[in-house]
Motif scaffolding. Structure first.
Motif, PDB file in Angstrom:
ATOM      1  N   GLU A  43      10.603  44.829  33.925  1.00 17.74           N
ATOM      2  CA  GLU A  43      10.804  46.191  33.434  1.00 17.74           C
ATOM      3  C   GLU A  43      12.140  46.746  33.893  1.00 17.74           C
ATOM      4  O   GLU A  43      12.826  47.443  33.145  1.00 17.74           O
ATOM      5  N   GLU A  44      12.506  46.445  35.122  1.00 15.57           N
ATOM      6  CA  GLU A  44      13.790  46.931  35.657  1.00 15.57           C
ATOM      7  C   GLU A  44      14.950  46.306  34.895  1.00 15.57           C
ATOM      8  O   GLU A  44      15.947  46.965  34.618  1.00 15.57           O
ATOM      9  N   ALA A  45      14.822  45.033  34.534  1.00 21.63           N
ATOM     10  CA  ALA A  45      15.880  44.359  33.782  1.00 21.63           C
ATOM     11  C   ALA A  45      16.078  45.009  32.421  1.00 21.63           C
ATOM     12  O   ALA A  45      17.204  45.189  31.963  1.00 21.63           O
ATOM     13  N   ALA A  46      14.975  45.391  31.792  1.00 17.81           N
ATOM     14  CA  ALA A  46      15.073  46.054  30.489  1.00 17.81           C
ATOM     15  C   ALA A  46      15.749  47.419  30.641  1.00 17.81           C
ATOM     16  O   ALA A  46      16.625  47.782  29.847  1.00 17.81           O
ATOM     17  N   ARG A  47      15.347  48.181  31.654  1.00 13.93           N
ATOM     18  CA  ARG A  47      15.988  49.492  31.892  1.00 13.93           C
ATOM     19  C   ARG A  47      17.462  49.321  32.214  1.00 13.93           C
ATOM     20  O   ARG A  47      18.304  50.087  31.754  1.00 13.93           O
ATOM     21  N   ALA A  48      17.781  48.328  33.022  1.00  7.65           N
ATOM     22  CA  ALA A  48      19.171  48.121  33.463  1.00  7.65           C
ATOM     23  C   ALA A  48      20.081  47.768  32.298  1.00  7.65           C
ATOM     24  O   ALA A  48      21.230  48.204  32.251  1.00  7.65           O
ATOM     25  N   ALA A  49      19.581  46.988  31.345  1.00 10.13           N
ATOM     26  CA  ALA A  49      20.407  46.587  30.204  1.00 10.13           C
ATOM     27  C   ALA A  49      20.637  47.746  29.251  1.00 10.13           C
ATOM     28  O   ALA A  49      21.599  47.750  28.486  1.00 10.13           O
ATOM     29  N   GLY A  50      19.754  48.727  29.296  1.00  8.29           N
ATOM     30  CA  GLY A  50      19.912  49.889  28.422  1.00  8.29           C
ATOM     31  C   GLY A  50      19.894  49.472  26.962  1.00  8.29           C
ATOM     32  O   GLY A  50      19.089  48.656  26.539  1.00  8.29           O
ATOM     33  N   ALA A 107      20.244  38.654  39.661  1.00  9.86           N
ATOM     34  CA  ALA A 107      18.857  38.491  39.208  1.00  9.86           C
ATOM     35  C   ALA A 107      18.624  39.223  37.890  1.00  9.86           C
ATOM     36  O   ALA A 107      17.993  38.679  36.975  1.00  9.86           O
ATOM     37  N   LEU A 108      19.137  40.439  37.765  1.00  7.40           N
ATOM     38  CA  LEU A 108      18.964  41.205  36.526  1.00  7.40           C
ATOM     39  C   LEU A 108      19.679  40.537  35.356  1.00  7.40           C
ATOM     40  O   LEU A 108      19.139  40.459  34.248  1.00  7.40           O
ATOM     41  N   LEU A 109      20.883  40.044  35.600  1.00  6.11           N
ATOM     42  CA  LEU A 109      21.634  39.377  34.531  1.00  6.11           C
ATOM     43  C   LEU A 109      20.950  38.095  34.090  1.00  6.11           C
ATOM     44  O   LEU A 109      20.883  37.792  32.893  1.00  6.11           O
ATOM     45  N   ARG A 110      20.454  37.331  35.044  1.00  5.11           N
ATOM     46  CA  ARG A 110      19.773  36.082  34.698  1.00  5.11           C
ATOM     47  C   ARG A 110      18.553  36.328  33.823  1.00  5.11           C
ATOM     48  O   ARG A 110      18.207  35.509  32.986  1.00  5.11           O
ATOM     49  N   MET A 111      17.897  37.466  34.015  1.00  5.44           N
ATOM     50  CA  MET A 111      16.733  37.781  33.187  1.00  5.44           C
ATOM     51  C   MET A 111      17.133  38.028  31.740  1.00  5.44           C
ATOM     52  O   MET A 111      16.286  38.012  30.853  1.00  5.44           O
ATOM     53  N   GLU A 138      29.600  33.812  28.634  1.00  5.83           N
ATOM     54  CA  GLU A 138      28.648  33.473  27.582  1.00  5.83           C
ATOM     55  C   GLU A 138      27.241  33.408  28.153  1.00  5.83           C
ATOM     56  O   GLU A 138      27.042  32.923  29.256  1.00  5.83           O
ATOM     57  N   PRO A 139      26.263  33.883  27.394  1.00  9.22           N
ATOM     58  CA  PRO A 139      24.882  33.791  27.885  1.00  9.22           C
ATOM     59  C   PRO A 139      24.412  32.347  27.910  1.00  9.22           C
ATOM     60  O   PRO A 139      24.906  31.518  27.141  1.00  9.22           O
ATOM     61  N   THR A 140      23.499  32.057  28.808  1.00 10.08           N
ATOM     62  CA  THR A 140      22.904  30.727  28.870  1.00 10.08           C
ATOM     63  C   THR A 140      21.527  30.796  28.234  1.00 10.08           C
ATOM     64  O   THR A 140      20.953  31.868  28.112  1.00 10.08           O
ATOM     65  N   THR A 141      21.002  29.673  27.855  1.00 10.87           N
ATOM     66  CA  THR A 141      19.655  29.679  27.304  1.00 10.87           C
ATOM     67  C   THR A 141      18.670  29.725  28.447  1.00 10.87           C
ATOM     68  O   THR A 141      18.805  29.011  29.433  1.00 10.87           O
ATOM     69  N   PRO A 142      17.695  30.618  28.363  1.00 11.92           N
ATOM     70  CA  PRO A 142      16.710  30.760  29.471  1.00 11.92           C
ATOM     71  C   PRO A 142      15.845  29.541  29.609  1.00 11.92           C
ATOM     72  O   PRO A 142      15.706  28.726  28.799  1.00 11.92           O
TER      73      PRO A 142
END
Length: 142
Positions: A43-50, A107-111, A138-142
């Protein structure tokens, strides 16, 4: 004679069990990855990305989010002098030093599939300490 705090006016000899700086860096990286492992920040990752959908926008939003939510305070006793706190701990208490905040950001970016790592290097010859966060473009594939 005015010297930086980390410089001694007397000659000194230091000993270590590390065979190389590469070995020290690998050991440090392992400690950091242990702290990052299992970070439950959905949830924090979603809030952080805005509203960000592009990697650069997400990175900017996450940095701003952490800057607003976590105040800089360094408690450098024992292991916490060099090893960051777990990201959830930093978020929960609302404070942390540069390595604690960097671990939370990574940690937030990796999510969001954006690779990041903490780099802590010491430039002995100049007596400078460089504590920086590296983020891939560039993003990595999770």
């Amino acid at each position: 004679l005015q010297l930086p705090r980390d410089r001694s006016p007397q000659p000194q000899v230091s000993f270590t069990t590390g065979l190389s700086w590469a070995e020290v860096a690998a050991a440090y990286s392992g400690l950091v990855e242990e702290r990052l492992a299992g970070a439950e920040l959905g949830e924090e990752a979603a809030r952080a990305a805005g509203e960000g959908t592009e990697p650069l926008a997400i990175v900017r939003n996450v940095f701003d989010h952490v800057r607003r939510r976590v105040r800089y305070t360094g408690l450098e006793f024992g292991e916490s002098a060099i090893v960051p706190a777990a990201p959830g701990t930093t978020l929960e208490r609302g404070f942390g030093d540069c390595k604690d905040q960097s671990a939370l950001i990574v940690a937030l970016l990796r999510m969001h599939g954006i690779d990041g790592a903490i780099r802590d290097s010491f430039v002995i010859e100049k007596g400078l300490r460089d504590n920086a966060l590296r983020v891939s473009r560039e993003p990595t594939t999770p």
